[in-house]
Design a protein around this motif. Structure first.
Motif, PDB file in Angstrom:
ATOM      1  N   LEU A  38       0.806  -1.214   0.000  1.00 40.53           N
ATOM      2  CA  LEU A  38       0.000   0.000   0.000  1.00 40.53           C
ATOM      3  C   LEU A  38       0.842   1.269   0.000  1.00 40.53           C
ATOM      4  CD1 LEU A  38      -2.851  -0.996   2.492  1.00 40.53           C
ATOM      5  CD2 LEU A  38      -2.923  -0.980   0.000  1.00 40.53           C
ATOM      6  N   VAL A  39       2.063   1.193   0.550  1.00 41.61           N
ATOM      7  CA  VAL A  39       2.885   2.404   0.620  1.00 41.61           C
ATOM      8  C   VAL A  39       3.264   2.906  -0.771  1.00 41.61           C
ATOM      9  CG1 VAL A  39       3.812   1.849   2.886  1.00 41.61           C
ATOM     10  CG2 VAL A  39       5.027   1.071   0.852  1.00 41.61           C
ATOM     11  N   TRP A  40       3.208   2.024  -1.772  1.00 39.93           N
ATOM     12  CA  TRP A  40       3.567   2.418  -3.133  1.00 39.93           C
ATOM     13  C   TRP A  40       2.352   2.924  -3.911  1.00 39.93           C
ATOM     14  CZ3 TRP A  40       8.626   2.575  -3.504  1.00 39.93           C
ATOM     15  CH2 TRP A  40       9.403   1.694  -2.748  1.00 39.93           C
ATOM     16  N   GLN A  41       1.171   2.888  -3.319  1.00 43.76           N
ATOM     17  CA  GLN A  41      -0.055   3.158  -4.071  1.00 43.76           C
ATOM     18  C   GLN A  41      -0.828   4.352  -3.513  1.00 43.76           C
ATOM     19  OE1 GLN A  41      -2.201  -0.553  -3.953  1.00 43.76           O
ATOM     20  NE2 GLN A  41      -0.450  -1.746  -4.664  1.00 43.76           N
ATOM     21  N   ARG A  42      -0.115   5.311  -2.927  1.00 43.71           N
ATOM     22  CA  ARG A  42      -0.777   6.466  -2.332  1.00 43.71           C
ATOM     23  C   ARG A  42      -1.244   7.457  -3.391  1.00 43.71           C
ATOM     24  NH1 ARG A  42      -1.354   3.330   1.689  1.00 43.71           N
ATOM     25  NH2 ARG A  42       0.235   3.371   3.311  1.00 43.71           N
ATOM     26  N   THR A  43      -2.304   8.173  -3.062  1.00 41.17           N
ATOM     27  CA  THR A  43      -2.755   9.288  -3.884  1.00 41.17           C
ATOM     28  C   THR A  43      -2.254  10.573  -3.242  1.00 41.17           C
ATOM     29  OG1 THR A  43      -4.746   8.099  -4.564  1.00 41.17           O
ATOM     30  CG2 THR A  43      -4.749  10.504  -4.821  1.00 41.17           C
ATOM     31  N   ARG A  44      -1.372  11.283  -3.932  1.00 38.84           N
ATOM     32  CA  ARG A  44      -0.810  12.521  -3.402  1.00 38.84           C
ATOM     33  C   ARG A  44      -1.062  13.672  -4.372  1.00 38.84           C
ATOM     34  NH1 ARG A  44       3.334   8.781  -2.831  1.00 38.84           N
ATOM     35  NH2 ARG A  44       3.662   8.075  -0.674  1.00 38.84           N
ATOM     36  N   ARG A  45      -1.123  14.853  -3.816  1.00 42.52           N
ATOM     37  CA  ARG A  45      -1.248  16.053  -4.653  1.00 42.52           C
ATOM     38  C   ARG A  45       0.051  16.318  -5.402  1.00 42.52           C
ATOM     39  NH1 ARG A  45      -5.643  18.976  -6.501  1.00 42.52           N
ATOM     40  NH2 ARG A  45      -4.974  21.085  -7.059  1.00 42.52           N
ATOM     41  N   GLY A  46       1.171  16.063  -4.724  1.00 44.21           N
ATOM     42  CA  GLY A  46       2.475  16.267  -5.353  1.00 44.21           C
ATOM     43  C   GLY A  46       2.740  17.725  -5.664  1.00 44.21           C
ATOM     44  N   GLY A  47       3.357  17.978  -6.819  1.00 44.16           N
ATOM     45  CA  GLY A  47       3.766  19.328  -7.184  1.00 44.16           C
ATOM     46  C   GLY A  47       2.655  20.202  -7.721  1.00 44.16           C
ATOM     47  N   GLU A  48       1.464  19.646  -7.954  1.00 46.93           N
ATOM     48  CA  GLU A  48       0.340  20.459  -8.421  1.00 46.93           C
ATOM     49  C   GLU A  48      -0.163  21.323  -7.275  1.00 46.93           C
ATOM     50  OE1 GLU A  48      -4.182  19.911 -10.281  1.00 46.93           O
ATOM     51  OE2 GLU A  48      -2.935  18.154  -9.811  1.00 46.93           O
ATOM     52  N   VAL A  49      -0.145  22.626  -7.459  1.00 44.52           N
ATOM     53  CA  VAL A  49      -0.500  23.541  -6.374  1.00 44.52           C
ATOM     54  C   VAL A  49      -1.978  23.403  -6.036  1.00 44.52           C
ATOM     55  CG1 VAL A  49      -0.622  25.947  -5.641  1.00 44.52           C
ATOM     56  CG2 VAL A  49       1.296  25.156  -7.055  1.00 44.52           C
TER      57      VAL A  49
END
Length: 376
Positions: free
Chosen positions: A187-198
């Motif tokens: 599961l640690v490889w399958q996260r949904t993140r906002r990342g660099g998108e402001v």
């Protein structure tokens, strides 16, 4: 001093050390390996904190510590567990403890290459009546974190429950046979993140749900990853009475957990769930968001075999001194749909009407500066 066996005697001795700082921790340099080790321990694989190539091209032009990295610098629990008492003065078989939660204020990032240290101070004790445990003490200890430039990184106040040991576990949720257990490892490889998108402050709406953060079924592997990844890779300095295994502070010894720690089975470190609560917020806020403050509370045990998911929603938005602040409520929910840990968090997001958010200069960590160069 003879061994302390009553709450009255413990309170009297603990109060003597209130507001007296404890010996500061030694300076430690923040290394890439240390940041990665905490990432493994907390299960937070955000590339800002573990992928040098990604981080060098991102907002800070460097690896930085995650908001929960504070727990790796210093768990911060000694002041609330012992204060200035010697550990030899109190036995867990007489007076046990439960972690209640923490209040945190973040002031600035932790950079790769920083030297960091902490100072713990007992700050309060009060009586509390618990439904399952009867009379108890809530002991609070503040931890102040600093970098080598003399800047304060964060302030954390832990709250610890001290009570007469009942010799049996407090109530916990049983496994649900209709809900399959889920391996946490992939599961640690399958996260949904906002990342660099402001994510802009103006685009946030009250009631908005955060993407759920599944943590899977809690295993002894996850327990030891946190214990040895986030907290320490060393051996225990001493072995507590009633166990021969003090790995993870005795948490992996089910019989010791029942007799000495009021848990019905192997159990987690409370701050491990707090790292999950900060992760769901930072994943949602993205690289340009900053966690400002947090008030967290642990409400039920998290045992090996429990299956956990972190949920969150926006509870408010406000503008303070030109900054866009978003209030969140987040919670760890187990297989019985019981909230075992909750937190109220405040996140700072860039405002669209302020223009594009500013990157931090590449040499910022080595130069004189103030927080306005980060947060604007």
């Amino acid at each position: 001093m003879s061994r302390i066996t009553t709450l009255d005697a413990f309170e009297e001795e603990y109060r003597r050390g209130i507001d007296v700082p404890m010996q500061p921790r030694a300076w430690r340099e923040v290394t890439e390996e240390w940041l990665r080790r905490h990432s493994e321990g907390s299960g937070d694989y955000n590339p800002l904190h573990r992928d040098r190539g990604y981080a060098d091209a991102a907002r800070f032009h460097s690896l930085t510590g995650s908001p929960s990295f504070l727990f790796s610098i210093d768990f911060g629990a000694n002041a609330s567990i012992w204060g200035h008492l010697s550990r030899d003065d109190v036995a867990m078989k007489d007076l046990s403890i439960l972690y209640l939660g923490a209040d945190i204020e973040w002031h600035r990032p932790v950079w790769l290459g920083d030297r960091v240290r902490s100072i713990e101070t007992p700050v309060g004790v009060k009586r509390r009546s618990m439904p399952q445990l009867g009379e108890a003490l809530v002991c609070s200890g503040r931890t102040d974190y600093f970098n080598h430039r003399g800047e304060q990184i964060a302030t954390l106040t832990n709250h610890m429950l001290r009570f007469a040991n009942p010799g049996t576990g407090v109530a916990a949720a049983p496994p649900d046979p209709d809900r399959p257990q889920v391996a946490p490892d992939p599961l640690v490889w399958q996260r949904t993140r906002r990342g660099g998108e402001v994510r802009h402050f103006e685009d946030v709406t009250v009631g908005e749900e955060l993407p759920a953060l599944p943590k899977g079924t809690y295993t002894t592997t996850e327990l030891y990853l946190f214990s040895h990844g986030t907290l320490t890779i060393g051996r225990s300095a001493e072995v507590d009475e009633g166990t021969i295994d003090m790995g993870a502070g005795g948490r992996a010894d089910a019989e010791y957990a029942r007799r000495n720690r009021a848990q019905s089975a192997q159990f987690d470190y409370g701050p491990q769930r707090i790292t999950w609560l900060t992760q769901i917020a930072s994943d949602w806020a993205g690289d340009w968001g900053d966690l400002v403050s947090m008030s967290s509370r642990l409400r039920r045990p998290n045992l090996v075999g429990d299956t956990n998911t972190v949920h969150g929603r926006v509870t408010g938005t406000r503008e303070v001194d030109g900054q866009g602040l978003v209030d969140l409520r987040v919670a760890v929910v187990n297989q019985a749909d019981v909230e075992t840990a909750t937190a109220d968090l405040t996140v700072r997001l860039p405002r669209r009407d302020a223009g594009e958010p500013r990157e931090v200069p590449m040499l910022w960590a080595d130069a004189a500066h103030d927080s306005s160069s980060i947060y604007g």
